[in-house]
Design a protein around this motif. Structure first.
Motif, PDB file in Angstrom:
ATOM      1  N   ARG A  74       1.017  -1.183   0.195  1.00 29.05           N
ATOM      2  CA  ARG A  74      -0.040   0.048  -0.004  1.00 29.05           C
ATOM      3  C   ARG A  74       0.889   1.309   0.058  1.00 29.05           C
ATOM      4  O   ARG A  74       1.736   1.431   0.829  1.00 29.05           O
ATOM      5  N   LEU A  75       0.675   2.190  -1.006  1.00 25.59           N
ATOM      6  CA  LEU A  75       1.614   3.394  -0.956  1.00 25.59           C
ATOM      7  C   LEU A  75       0.884   4.474  -1.836  1.00 25.59           C
ATOM      8  O   LEU A  75       0.168   4.270  -2.833  1.00 25.59           O
ATOM      9  N   LYS A  76       0.686   5.466  -1.055  1.00 24.12           N
ATOM     10  CA  LYS A  76      -0.091   6.836  -1.570  1.00 24.12           C
ATOM     11  C   LYS A  76       0.886   7.374  -2.194  1.00 24.12           C
ATOM     12  O   LYS A  76       2.198   7.576  -1.955  1.00 24.12           O
ATOM     13  N   GLY A  77       0.568   8.623  -2.977  1.00 23.50           N
ATOM     14  CA  GLY A  77       1.353   9.660  -3.651  1.00 23.50           C
ATOM     15  C   GLY A  77       1.953   9.063  -4.710  1.00 23.50           C
ATOM     16  O   GLY A  77       1.263   8.246  -5.608  1.00 23.50           O
ATOM     17  N   GLU A  78       2.949   9.671  -5.160  1.00 25.76           N
ATOM     18  CA  GLU A  78       3.699   9.610  -6.783  1.00 25.76           C
ATOM     19  C   GLU A  78       3.842   8.143  -6.554  1.00 25.76           C
ATOM     20  O   GLU A  78       4.573   7.634  -5.751  1.00 25.76           O
ATOM     21  N   ARG A  79       3.648   7.399  -7.951  1.00 19.48           N
ATOM     22  CA  ARG A  79       4.025   6.283  -8.124  1.00 19.48           C
ATOM     23  C   ARG A  79       5.321   6.174  -8.777  1.00 19.48           C
ATOM     24  O   ARG A  79       5.662   6.934  -9.397  1.00 19.48           O
ATOM     25  N   VAL A  80       6.240   5.358  -8.498  1.00 18.24           N
ATOM     26  CA  VAL A  80       7.517   4.998  -8.652  1.00 18.24           C
ATOM     27  C   VAL A  80       8.126   3.607  -8.763  1.00 18.24           C
ATOM     28  O   VAL A  80       7.338   2.776  -8.933  1.00 18.24           O
ATOM     29  N   ALA A  81       9.213   3.432  -9.141  1.00 24.10           N
ATOM     30  CA  ALA A  81       9.956   2.160  -9.513  1.00 24.10           C
ATOM     31  C   ALA A  81      10.712   1.806  -7.894  1.00 24.10           C
ATOM     32  O   ALA A  81      11.520   2.860  -7.568  1.00 24.10           O
ATOM     33  N   ALA A  82      10.407   0.762  -7.502  1.00 27.55           N
ATOM     34  CA  ALA A  82      11.141   0.442  -6.318  1.00 27.55           C
ATOM     35  C   ALA A  82      11.283  -1.102  -5.813  1.00 27.55           C
ATOM     36  O   ALA A  82      10.358  -1.774  -6.410  1.00 27.55           O
ATOM     37  N   GLY A  83      12.486  -1.156  -5.504  1.00 29.86           N
ATOM     38  CA  GLY A  83      12.724  -2.726  -5.207  1.00 29.86           C
ATOM     39  C   GLY A  83      12.725  -3.463  -6.432  1.00 29.86           C
ATOM     40  O   GLY A  83      12.554  -4.712  -6.278  1.00 29.86           O
ATOM     41  N   GLY A  84      13.085  -2.775  -7.705  1.00 28.36           N
ATOM     42  CA  GLY A  84      13.058  -3.774  -8.809  1.00 28.36           C
ATOM     43  C   GLY A  84      11.719  -3.857  -9.333  1.00 28.36           C
ATOM     44  O   GLY A  84      11.498  -4.791 -10.621  1.00 28.36           O
ATOM     45  N   PHE A  85      10.836  -3.411  -8.881  1.00 24.05           N
ATOM     46  CA  PHE A  85       9.413  -3.419  -9.339  1.00 24.05           C
ATOM     47  C   PHE A  85       8.958  -2.039  -9.843  1.00 24.05           C
ATOM     48  O   PHE A  85       9.224  -0.891  -9.562  1.00 24.05           O
ATOM     49  N   ASP A  86       8.262  -2.090 -10.919  1.00 25.31           N
ATOM     50  CA  ASP A  86       7.617  -0.902 -11.734  1.00 25.31           C
ATOM     51  C   ASP A  86       6.098  -0.699 -11.134  1.00 25.31           C
ATOM     52  O   ASP A  86       5.259  -1.202 -11.603  1.00 25.31           O
ATOM     53  N   LEU A  87       6.017   0.354 -10.407  1.00 31.37           N
ATOM     54  CA  LEU A  87       4.994   0.752  -9.863  1.00 31.37           C
ATOM     55  C   LEU A  87       4.132   1.904 -10.307  1.00 31.37           C
ATOM     56  O   LEU A  87       3.281   2.670  -9.763  1.00 31.37           O
ATOM     57  N   THR A  88       4.642   2.156 -11.615  1.00 28.81           N
ATOM     58  CA  THR A  88       3.881   3.496 -12.222  1.00 28.81           C
ATOM     59  C   THR A  88       2.969   3.190 -13.357  1.00 28.81           C
ATOM     60  O   THR A  88       2.182   4.204 -13.565  1.00 28.81           O
TER      61      THR A  88
END
Length: 179
Positions: A34-48
């Motif tokens: 669960r992550l609010k706000g700007e979507r980013v790439a993190a931990g090798g996962f593309d959350l965009t």
């Protein structure tokens, strides 16, 4: 007193053999993020990606199934490294990351009639135009809540382990119509 890590053996809930269009997938490490706000790439996962989309490969992906919710999956054994990388990349942001690999099981549905097999129990249009590769959604298959992920031509059905025998049997029965 030093604590030692304890690893429990989890017996498979589905048969390991491939049977035509429907087959159990190997275990994987999974997370609910669960992550609010700007979507980013993190931990090798593309959350965009936009809502109801999936980014990645069939083995390692981020499926956005809610406005601020992702199902992350990676091959078994990579979970600790992925978790550490996500913690580092998301440091300073408000987020929740819960390991759910022990809770879920995955089933692959493939072949030219994969969408038809799934539509025996899912009341969504899963055709190539309505649900193309790169799509993901949370829905019901019969009486079970599932997450359907489509990273390529095949579909991946994620469900709770307790529902896996029911979901697998349901899909096997629907696949009988197609050989």
């Amino acid at each position: 007193m030093r604590e030692s890590p304890v690893t429990a053996f989890r017996a498979p809930v589905l048969p390991p053999v491939s049977t035509g269009f429907v087959r159990a997938l190997p275990s994987a490490d999974r997370f609910a993020l669960r992550l609010k706000g700007e979507r980013v790439a993190a931990g090798g996962f593309d959350l965009t990606g936009p809502l109801n989309s999936v980014r990645g490969t069939p083995e390692r992906f981020a499926a956005r199934i809610g406005p601020d919710e992702w199902l992350l999956a990676c091959p078994a054994g990579e979970g600790r490294a992925a978790e550490a990388a996500l913690d580092a990349d998301l440091a300073g942001r408000f987020f929740s990351l819960v390991a759910v690999g022990h809770r879920n099981a995955a089933i692959a549905v493939s072949g030219p009639h994969a969408a038809d097999i799934l539509n025996a129990g899912i009341a969504l249009d899963l055709s190539d135009t309505a649900f193309p590769p790169g799509s993901a959604t949370r829905t019901l298959l019969g009486k079970a809540e599932v997450v359907v992920v489509r990273t390529g031509d095949d579909f991946r059905v994620e469900c709770w382990r307790s529902f896996a025998p029911y979901v697998h049997a349901f899909l096997q029965e629907a696949a009988r119509e197609f050989g």
